[in-house]
Design a protein around this motif. Structure first.
Motif, mmCIF file in Angstrom:
data_model
loop_
_atom_site.group_PDB
_atom_site.id
_atom_site.type_symbol
_atom_site.label_atom_id
_atom_site.label_comp_id
_atom_site.label_asym_id
_atom_site.label_seq_id
_atom_site.Cartn_x
_atom_site.Cartn_y
_atom_site.Cartn_z
ATOM 1 N N VAL A 1 0.840 -1.183 0.000
ATOM 2 C CA VAL A 1 0.000 0.000 0.000
ATOM 3 C C VAL A 1 0.883 1.244 0.000
ATOM 4 C CG1 VAL A 1 -0.213 0.075 2.531
ATOM 5 C CG2 VAL A 1 -1.975 1.105 1.083
ATOM 6 N N THR A 2 0.502 2.239 -0.776
ATOM 7 C CA THR A 2 1.303 3.432 -0.979
ATOM 8 C C THR A 2 1.605 4.131 0.341
ATOM 9 O OG1 THR A 2 0.269 3.724 -3.137
ATOM 10 C CG2 THR A 2 1.395 5.631 -2.220
ATOM 11 N N SER A 3 2.885 4.553 0.484
ATOM 12 C CA SER A 3 3.364 5.352 1.614
ATOM 13 C C SER A 3 3.320 4.620 2.943
ATOM 14 C CB SER A 3 2.557 6.657 1.736
ATOM 15 O OG SER A 3 2.656 7.407 0.568
ATOM 16 N N PHE A 4 3.344 3.297 2.908
ATOM 17 C CA PHE A 4 3.345 2.536 4.158
ATOM 18 C C PHE A 4 4.776 2.208 4.563
ATOM 19 C CE2 PHE A 4 3.358 -1.671 6.233
ATOM 20 C CZ PHE A 4 2.765 -1.281 7.417
ATOM 21 N N SER A 5 5.107 2.380 5.861
ATOM 22 C CA SER A 5 6.496 2.158 6.279
ATOM 23 C C SER A 5 6.624 1.455 7.621
ATOM 24 C CB SER A 5 7.229 3.512 6.353
ATOM 25 O OG SER A 5 6.590 4.377 7.274
ATOM 26 N N SER A 6 5.518 0.972 8.211
ATOM 27 C CA SER A 6 5.586 0.410 9.557
ATOM 28 C C SER A 6 6.178 -0.994 9.603
ATOM 29 C CB SER A 6 4.181 0.387 10.178
ATOM 30 O OG SER A 6 3.674 1.697 10.298
ATOM 31 N N VAL A 7 6.166 -1.704 8.497
ATOM 32 C CA VAL A 7 6.745 -3.049 8.432
ATOM 33 C C VAL A 7 7.992 -2.996 7.551
ATOM 34 C CG1 VAL A 7 6.366 -5.411 7.614
ATOM 35 C CG2 VAL A 7 4.538 -4.204 8.812
ATOM 36 N N PRO A 8 9.107 -3.596 7.992
ATOM 37 C CA PRO A 8 10.353 -3.545 7.203
ATOM 38 C C PRO A 8 10.280 -4.413 5.955
ATOM 39 C CG PRO A 8 10.641 -4.973 9.105
ATOM 40 C CD PRO A 8 9.274 -4.348 9.249
ATOM 41 N N VAL A 9 9.563 -3.940 4.953
ATOM 42 C CA VAL A 9 9.336 -4.721 3.742
ATOM 43 C C VAL A 9 10.651 -5.018 3.029
ATOM 44 C CG1 VAL A 9 8.201 -4.751 1.497
ATOM 45 C CG2 VAL A 9 7.020 -3.788 3.470
ATOM 46 N N SER A 10 11.560 -4.029 2.990
ATOM 47 C CA SER A 10 12.847 -4.249 2.309
ATOM 48 C C SER A 10 13.623 -5.383 2.968
ATOM 49 C CB SER A 10 13.677 -2.957 2.340
ATOM 50 O OG SER A 10 13.007 -1.917 1.648
ATOM 51 N N ASP A 11 13.588 -5.442 4.285
ATOM 52 C CA ASP A 11 14.277 -6.533 4.991
ATOM 53 C C ASP A 11 13.633 -7.877 4.673
ATOM 54 O OD1 ASP A 11 15.938 -4.646 6.115
ATOM 55 O OD2 ASP A 11 14.870 -4.571 8.034
ATOM 56 N N LEU A 12 12.299 -7.901 4.630
ATOM 57 C CA LEU A 12 11.599 -9.145 4.307
ATOM 58 C C LEU A 12 11.972 -9.652 2.920
ATOM 59 C CD1 LEU A 12 7.921 -8.781 5.585
ATOM 60 C CD2 LEU A 12 9.552 -10.582 6.176
ATOM 61 N N LEU A 13 11.974 -8.730 1.944
ATOM 62 C CA LEU A 13 12.296 -9.123 0.576
ATOM 63 C C LEU A 13 13.753 -9.576 0.473
ATOM 64 C CD1 LEU A 13 10.419 -6.351 -1.434
ATOM 65 C CD2 LEU A 13 9.725 -8.723 -1.081
ATOM 66 N N ALA A 14 14.648 -8.901 1.200
ATOM 67 C CA ALA A 14 16.063 -9.296 1.173
ATOM 68 C C ALA A 14 16.248 -10.679 1.780
ATOM 69 C CB ALA A 14 16.907 -8.263 1.909
ATOM 70 N N ASP A 15 15.557 -10.953 2.890
ATOM 71 C CA ASP A 15 15.641 -12.283 3.504
ATOM 72 C C ASP A 15 15.106 -13.352 2.556
ATOM 73 O OD1 ASP A 15 16.681 -11.169 5.768
ATOM 74 O OD2 ASP A 15 14.811 -11.220 6.920
ATOM 75 N N PHE A 16 14.012 -13.045 1.903
ATOM 76 C CA PHE A 16 13.437 -14.007 0.966
ATOM 77 C C PHE A 16 14.400 -14.264 -0.190
ATOM 78 C CE2 PHE A 16 10.906 -15.220 -2.700
ATOM 79 C CZ PHE A 16 10.084 -16.207 -2.180
ATOM 80 N N HIS A 17 14.995 -13.197 -0.712
ATOM 81 C CA HIS A 17 15.927 -13.356 -1.833
ATOM 82 C C HIS A 17 17.135 -14.199 -1.446
ATOM 83 C CE1 HIS A 17 18.136 -12.476 -5.468
ATOM 84 N NE2 HIS A 17 19.121 -11.963 -4.768
ATOM 85 N N ARG A 18 17.638 -14.020 -0.239
ATOM 86 C CA ARG A 18 18.786 -14.840 0.212
ATOM 87 C C ARG A 18 18.398 -16.314 0.300
ATOM 88 N NH1 ARG A 18 20.037 -10.204 3.378
ATOM 89 N NH2 ARG A 18 18.668 -10.922 5.057
#
Length: 295
Positions: A98-115
């Motif tokens: 959802v636009t402008s949402f920042s309360s959950v570390p989405v970048s960290d989640l995606l990085a963990d998934f990619h690893r």
């Protein structure tokens, strides 16, 4: 008929060029032309009109195209099913945010998934919650973080990860700023600066106002909560937004929790009710549910 012939055919149709299709498929252009010629000879029909500056479908090609897409899609689904059976995760992961949402570390989640699953191609898109819900329902998205009001969307599995109060942010000089709360009825005739319809915060406000028997006087809308704060800080109205955004600007604005009734806005991890559209989607849901606490 070979799968690569169908892949080359689809690439040429989408690129409208043999040269661009060859570059996309990482092969030489003569090879693409030769394979499509063989396909046309086997079918006994010309599929592509090569006469103009851009390659176009013939009538036979337009008839053949959906069947070629279906065949390639069926092969992809079969490979994913076998990968799932073998415990492998490959393919694509389509995540909505959802636009402008920042309360959950989405970048960290995606990085963990990619690893963990480096062979999965990750696609991330931002949109309003209404658009994300539609994407989940029609299979365009595997999983999404959406904002909601009181009611969670039907037909989806959801896990609430953020639950916040909705506040009215006013300048320090505003008469309302003497307290820490404001009754919803006191905002009835005030110009409001809000997130657009389709967002959880706006849905919560609209539902509460409807139950109270009036329509909110929304004079300005913006998709970015920080823009709402800027506009309210210039004295242009009362910003209605989740509490954390108002707290970050406490010097300029005072955030008053809306009461009578209290309004909550929630963010939920959502995915199709039966299961995510792919093994990669299921793997991401499992990871997110293990990492992000639910409420």
């Amino acid at each position: 008929m070979e799968l690569r012939q169908l892949e080359y055919f689809l690439a040429v149709v989408e690129e409208r060029s043999f040269t661009r299709a060859a570059a996309r498929m990482h092969v030489a252009q003569p090879g693409v032309s030769a394979q499509i010629r063989r396909l046309e000879r086997e079918l006994g029909q010309e599929l592509l009109d090569r006469a103009g500056p851009a390659v176009r479908l013939t009538q036979a090609g337009a008839t053949f195209l959906p069947h070629a897409k279906a065949a390639l899609s069926a092969v992809t689904d079969a490979r994913l099913a076998l990968d799932e059976l073998a415990g492998l995760v490959r393919g694509r992961l389509a995540v909505g945010l959802v636009t402008s949402f920042s309360s959950v570390p989405v970048s960290d989640l995606l990085a963990d998934f990619h690893r963990t699953y480096p062979e999965v191609e990750i696609r991330l898109s931002e949109a309003s919650s209404d658009q994300l819900v539609a994407g989940l329902r029609d299979g365009q998205l595997d999983v999404a973080l959406i904002s909601t009001g009181r009611q969670l969307p039907a037909g989806l599995n959801t896990r609430v990860v953020v639950d916040e109060a909705l506040v009215a942010a006013v300048v320090q000089e505003d008469p309302l700023a003497v307290g820490s709360e404001v009754a919803l009825a006191d905002l009835r005739d005030r110009p409001l600066i809000c997130l657009p319809q389709g967002t959880g915060a706006r849905t919560g406000l609209d539902e509460a106002c409807e139950a109270a028997g009036f329509q909110p006087r929304v004079t300005m809308e913006a998709g970015d909560p920080h823009r709402l704060v800027e506009l309210a800080g210039r004295g242009l109205g009362v910003a209605v937004l989740p509490a954390p955004f108002a707290r970050r600007h406490g010097v300029r604005l005072r955030g008053l929790e809306i009461v009578a009734p209290r309004i909550r806005t929630r963010v939920a991890l959502a995915w199709p009710a039966e299961r995510p559209a792919s093994p990669a989607g299921q793997a991401f849901v499992d990871l997110a549910c293990a990492v992000v606490p639910s409420l």
